[in-house]
Write a protein that holds these residues in place. Structure first.
Motif, mmCIF file in Angstrom:
data_model
loop_
_atom_site.group_PDB
_atom_site.id
_atom_site.type_symbol
_atom_site.label_atom_id
_atom_site.label_comp_id
_atom_site.label_asym_id
_atom_site.label_seq_id
_atom_site.Cartn_x
_atom_site.Cartn_y
_atom_site.Cartn_z
ATOM 1 N N ASN A 129 -16.824 42.578 22.818
ATOM 2 C CA ASN A 129 -17.501 43.463 21.968
ATOM 3 C C ASN A 129 -17.374 43.113 20.758
ATOM 4 O O ASN A 129 -18.107 43.999 19.270
ATOM 5 C CB ASN A 129 -16.363 44.531 21.986
ATOM 6 C CG ASN A 129 -16.288 46.305 23.193
ATOM 7 O OD1 ASN A 129 -16.533 44.829 24.234
ATOM 8 N ND2 ASN A 129 -15.268 46.656 23.582
ATOM 9 N N CYS A 130 -17.415 41.748 20.327
ATOM 10 C CA CYS A 130 -17.576 41.444 18.201
ATOM 11 C C CYS A 130 -18.726 40.257 18.911
ATOM 12 O O CYS A 130 -18.001 39.383 19.914
ATOM 13 C CB CYS A 130 -16.188 41.177 18.728
ATOM 14 S SG CYS A 130 -15.756 41.785 16.707
ATOM 15 N N SER A 131 -19.681 40.518 18.157
ATOM 16 C CA SER A 131 -20.215 39.584 18.126
ATOM 17 C C SER A 131 -20.192 38.019 17.217
ATOM 18 O O SER A 131 -19.480 38.414 16.505
ATOM 19 C CB SER A 131 -21.784 40.405 17.979
ATOM 20 O OG SER A 131 -22.811 38.839 17.307
ATOM 21 N N THR A 134 -17.997 37.614 13.751
ATOM 22 C CA THR A 134 -16.433 36.875 13.330
ATOM 23 C C THR A 134 -16.963 35.480 12.866
ATOM 24 O O THR A 134 -15.840 35.306 12.518
ATOM 25 C CB THR A 134 -15.692 36.493 15.051
ATOM 26 O OG1 THR A 134 -16.682 35.618 16.192
ATOM 27 C CG2 THR A 134 -15.352 37.163 15.454
ATOM 28 N N GLY A 135 -18.118 35.075 13.016
ATOM 29 C CA GLY A 135 -17.944 34.031 12.293
ATOM 30 C C GLY A 135 -17.668 33.002 13.457
ATOM 31 O O GLY A 135 -17.561 32.699 14.180
ATOM 32 N N ALA A 160 -11.889 40.179 10.377
ATOM 33 C CA ALA A 160 -11.173 40.971 9.261
ATOM 34 C C ALA A 160 -11.013 42.381 9.609
ATOM 35 O O ALA A 160 -13.202 42.698 9.286
ATOM 36 C CB ALA A 160 -11.630 40.397 8.184
ATOM 37 N N ILE A 161 -10.010 43.280 8.539
ATOM 38 C CA ILE A 161 -10.710 44.741 9.481
ATOM 39 C C ILE A 161 -10.281 45.436 7.911
ATOM 40 O O ILE A 161 -8.866 44.783 7.623
ATOM 41 C CB ILE A 161 -10.415 45.279 10.187
ATOM 42 C CG1 ILE A 161 -8.738 45.588 11.004
ATOM 43 C CG2 ILE A 161 -11.322 45.034 11.370
ATOM 44 C CD1 ILE A 161 -8.314 46.355 11.906
ATOM 45 N N ARG A 162 -10.327 46.965 7.194
ATOM 46 C CA ARG A 162 -9.679 47.405 6.166
ATOM 47 C C ARG A 162 -10.379 48.917 6.523
ATOM 48 O O ARG A 162 -11.451 49.265 6.658
ATOM 49 C CB ARG A 162 -10.504 47.091 4.809
ATOM 50 C CG ARG A 162 -9.860 47.863 3.745
ATOM 51 C CD ARG A 162 -9.932 46.830 2.772
ATOM 52 N NE ARG A 162 -11.449 46.964 1.501
ATOM 53 C CZ ARG A 162 -12.599 46.564 1.883
ATOM 54 N NH1 ARG A 162 -11.923 45.496 2.271
ATOM 55 N NH2 ARG A 162 -13.525 47.279 1.054
#
Length: 187
Positions: A100-102, A106-107, A113-115
């Motif tokens: 689900n994460c391109s 994420t590089g 990284a989440i906040r």
């Protein structure tokens, strides 16, 4: 004359795949829809930042982040490490939910990284948008992050829609820590 967009106009821009500028706890941030690859690409192009570095997602609450991260193998202690600082100005690096994460988010990493913010203008923006925002400091690579609207306009001009609120006033960008080890990545 400067057009000052309201929150619904900012949401419309986000849904159109545009980049916006908004205040965070310490600096102004560049943001876009984390599910729109073209928006992320354009944000990186505007900032002149390499995709390899990865980006941060900022959210109103943890449920907005679940689809992007994989917390299934984290211990109770590891999760409590992050939850004890949220909502707040600490960014945690979690394993990414790769399906689900391109890689634009994420590089070159398998993490994200989440906040979860405590800053009401951004919390409200994320709630109205219905999901987290990409969050990276509003500055051209190599320049200091913008802390005032004047600094934003100096670096980016007047073409990017801006949420006209002041930053919260924290002296430094968010601290970044690894949720698995607790290790400090950026002070």
């Amino acid at each position: 004359m400067i057009n000052i967009p309201n929150i619904q106009q900012l949401i419309t821009k986000l849904k159109q795949g545009k980049t916006i500028i908004y205040p965070t706890e310490s600096v102004f941030g560049l943001g876009c829809d984390p599910d729109c690859k073209i928006a992320i690409y354009n944000l990186l192009k505007i900032k002149k930042r390499s995709w390899k570095k990865g980006l941060i997602l900022i959210a109103a609450d943890y449920t907005q982040l679940i689809r992007y991260i994989d917390d299934s193998n984290l211990s109770k202690i590891q999760k409590e490490r992050a939850f004890s600082t949220w909502p707040g100005p600490i960014t945690w690096v979690f394993p990414a939910r790769i399906n689900n994460c391109s890689h634009w988010l994420t590089g070159k990493f398998s993490s994200l990284a989440i906040r979860i913010t405590c800053f009401e203008p951004i919390k409200h923006l994320c709630l109205e948008f219905g999901k987290p925002l990409v969050s990276t400091s509003a500055n051209l690579s190599g320049y200091p992050p913008a802390k005032t609207l004047k600094e934003v306009y100096k670096q980016f001009g007047y073409k990017i829609p801006i949420m006209h609120k002041n930053v919260l006033g924290r002296p430094n960008p968010s601290e970044i820590r690894d949720v698995i080890t607790g290790k400090l990545i950026r002070k």
